[in-house]
Each structure stands twice: as C-alpha cells, then as structure tokens.
Design a protein around this motif. Structure first.
Motif, PDB file in Angstrom:
ATOM      1  N   THR A  57       0.820  -1.210   0.000  1.00 45.04           N
ATOM      2  CA  THR A  57       0.000   0.000   0.000  1.00 45.04           C
ATOM      3  C   THR A  57       0.852   1.257   0.000  1.00 45.04           C
ATOM      4  OG1 THR A  57      -1.719  -1.192   1.224  1.00 45.04           O
ATOM      5  CG2 THR A  57      -1.869   1.200   1.193  1.00 45.04           C
ATOM      6  N   CYS A  60       3.321   1.427  -3.432  1.00 49.00           N
ATOM      7  CA  CYS A  60       2.623   1.586  -4.716  1.00 49.00           C
ATOM      8  C   CYS A  60       1.816   2.863  -4.793  1.00 49.00           C
ATOM      9  CB  CYS A  60       1.697   0.389  -4.965  1.00 49.00           C
ATOM     10  SG  CYS A  60       2.583  -1.162  -5.197  1.00 49.00           S
ATOM     11  N   ARG A  61       1.490   3.482  -3.675  1.00 48.29           N
ATOM     12  CA  ARG A  61       0.749   4.733  -3.701  1.00 48.29           C
ATOM     13  C   ARG A  61       1.597   5.905  -3.224  1.00 48.29           C
ATOM     14  NH1 ARG A  61      -4.659   6.466  -3.525  1.00 48.29           N
ATOM     15  NH2 ARG A  61      -5.065   4.644  -4.831  1.00 48.29           N
ATOM     16  N   HIS A  88      -1.497  -1.911  -5.524  1.00 46.26           N
ATOM     17  CA  HIS A  88      -1.992  -1.108  -4.399  1.00 46.26           C
ATOM     18  C   HIS A  88      -3.345  -1.607  -3.929  1.00 46.26           C
ATOM     19  CE1 HIS A  88      -4.515   2.262  -2.869  1.00 46.26           C
ATOM     20  NE2 HIS A  88      -3.479   2.389  -2.078  1.00 46.26           N
ATOM     21  N   ARG A  92      -4.299  -3.195  -0.371  1.00 44.84           N
ATOM     22  CA  ARG A  92      -5.390  -2.635   0.437  1.00 44.84           C
ATOM     23  C   ARG A  92      -6.384  -3.731   0.828  1.00 44.84           C
ATOM     24  NH1 ARG A  92     -10.462  -0.213  -0.574  1.00 44.84           N
ATOM     25  NH2 ARG A  92     -10.920   1.604   0.743  1.00 44.84           N
TER      26      ARG A  92
END
Length: 313
Positions: A57, A60-61, A88, A92
């Motif tokens: 998470t 990737c973000r 992502h 999540r």
C-alpha cells in the motif's frame, strides 16, 4: 513550486519513509525471533501478512504521489499504471482481509474453554496459513477489474473519456457501470467489516463477563485483565478500531472520487494520504508491544539459554 505542493510532498515523503521503515523493522524483528529458535504465535504469522500488505500500500501509492507532489514527472505508461494501481488495490484488500482474520482468530482464541471451542481453535491454527493465502487470491481476482480500465497519462491528450487520478487515469463509464464496479469491489470489504464488528463485540463481551466473574469471586489477582491473552485482545481491539476509522474515511474519499467527473488534485492527494495513515502508523503500535518479546529473547541468547516457545493457547 507552490508552498502547498511542498507541504503535500513532505507529508507523502514522511508517511512513506516512516511507514516503510516501521514495517521493515517489525519484519526484521519477526525474522530475528524465528532464526534464533523462538516459535512464533499464529497471530504473528497473520501480522507478517499484514506487514506485506502495508508495504504494498505504501510503496505503490506513496512513492509515485511523493514524486508527483514535488513537481517531478511521473511517466509510468499503461502497463506501469495498471500494475501499480493493481498492486496497491491488492495490498489494500489484503490489509482489510488480514485484519478481519486477526480479529476472528483472537475472538476464537479467548472464547470459553470447552471441547467444542477447543476443536475450533485447533482448526483455526491449523488452517491459518491457507486462509491467509485464500484472502490474497480473492482480492487478487476481485481487483483484476483495475487492469481493464486503468491507463497511463501519456494517452490522455485530447481524450475526454479519461478521468485523471494524478499520475494515472481511468476510463470513464456510465453511472450504471460505476455502481456495478463499486458493488463488486465493496462486497468483500463490507463482509470483512461486518465480521470485524461481530468479533470485536464478542471479544468485548467475553472480557467484560470474565472480569465480572473474577470480581464476584474476589480473585482479581488472576483476572483476565492482567493476562497475556487480555493484553493481546485489547491491542487487537484497538488495532481494529483504528483501522475501521481510517478505512471509513478512505471509503468516503473514494466515493467522492468515483462520482466526481474530474477530481481535483486536492481530492486525489487527500484520499491517498488518508489511505496511507494506517499502514504508516500501525507498525509503530506493534513495535511498542513486540519490544518486550525481543528484549526477552535477546536476554535468553545473551545468557546462553534456549529461547522460549511462543505457542498458541
């Protein structure tokens, strides 16, 4: 570069660095205990999966948004955007699924000690790894939809059918299709949230009843409130509550973005910051709890004694 962009960039950078270092430190601690001969609890296996979800998470973000917020060009292309958004979303989903399973497992662990529950506890411990793998497979399949309509920003010139999400874009659909996608993606999450609420209520009820029983028979010295199971349960209840709060806020921002024709950068950045709060802060809570375990294991090794076994109850 505007001052607001610098502030947003610093927030993303701090969140990503703190979160990644915290998760890696916690992962190192588990590996250290494992290689020094300590038998970790089943909950530790669940937490290791949560660490992986947190890292997916955050990386990737957080990394692309940090680069973009500082004014640098982020050019990922179609495949890069598809892969990054997909990982992502899988991270999540893995996070909420793992938290849900942790809550269910702890509720089973502290349940009344009769024959029926003992059998369930044994099965829960035995199939914990398989259940976690199933969670990852489920969310990997559900989020395949993002591979279909996510695209890079390089193709969005003179194209009114794309919705910008910062460094990537998505293909617009009509409202009916959007509602179907939202329903598909929300159903597993809603199921997990329902299970978390049920198991959390059950754990609170069990702790309260036990405390009342101990008070009635004047045995506060062996009260569940001072037991390891009670402390672990309280930590997990706090973790679940903490997660649900940030997950709810994240869902609100996601809903605004889904139904906004062309979301502005403030909405995109706010959604990303809220989504990164739990994976960034949660390892700090774990490290505080696990530090006692690490110190004990260090003492065992320094004194030449065999490390203790941390088995499930």
């Amino acid at each position: 570069m505007a001052a607001s962009e610098v502030v947003v960039g610093v927030i993303f950078l701090s969140q990503t660095v703190i979160g990644v270092l915290g998760n890696l430190s916690l992962l190192y601690q588990y590996f250290f205990l494992y290689f020094t001969g300590c038998r970790l609890k089943c909950t530790d296996l669940i937490l290791k999966h949560l660490i992986v979800a947190n890292l997916l998470t955050l990386l990737c973000r957080g990394v692309p948004h940090t680069i973009e917020a500082f004014g640098w060009q982020v050019s990922l292309g179609n495949m890069g955007c598809k892969l990054l958004i997909y990982l992502h979303r899988v991270g999540r989903g893995g996070s909420i699924g793992t938290i849900c399973f942790l809550s269910v497992f702890q509720a089973i662990t502290i349940s009344p000690k009769n024959y029926k529950w003992a059998e369930i506890k044994m099965k829960a411990s035995k199939y914990a790894g398989s259940t976690l793998c199933l969670i990852w497979v489920l969310y990997s399949l559900v989020n395949v939809v993002f591979l279909m309509y996510i695209t890079g920003n390089s193709t969005n010139k003179n194209h009114t059918g794309l919705k910008s999400h910062g460094y990537c874009s998505s293909i617009r659909h009509d409202k009916t299709a959007d509602l179907l996608y939202i329903a598909l993606l929300s159903f597993p999450d809603a199921l997990c949230l329902g299970l978390m609420l049920c198991t959390s209520s059950s754990m609170v009820s069990i702790l309260y009843k036990h405390r009342q029983q101990m008070r009635d028979i004047h045995r506060t010295n062996v009260s569940l409130a001072s037991s390891p199971e009670s402390r672990a349960t309280k930590h997990i209840l706090f973790l679940v509550s903490f997660y649900v709060c940030f997950y709810t806020l994240s869902c609100i921002f996601q809903a605004f973005m889904s139904f906004t024709y062309n979301p502005n950068l403030f909405l995109v950045y706010s959604s990303a910051i809220v989504a990164g709060c739990f994976p960034a802060v949660s390892p700090l809570l774990f490290l505080r709890c696990e530090s006692r375990v690490s110190r004990f294991c260090f003492d065992c090794i320094r004194n030449g004694k065999a490390p203790f076994n941390m088995t499930n109850g």
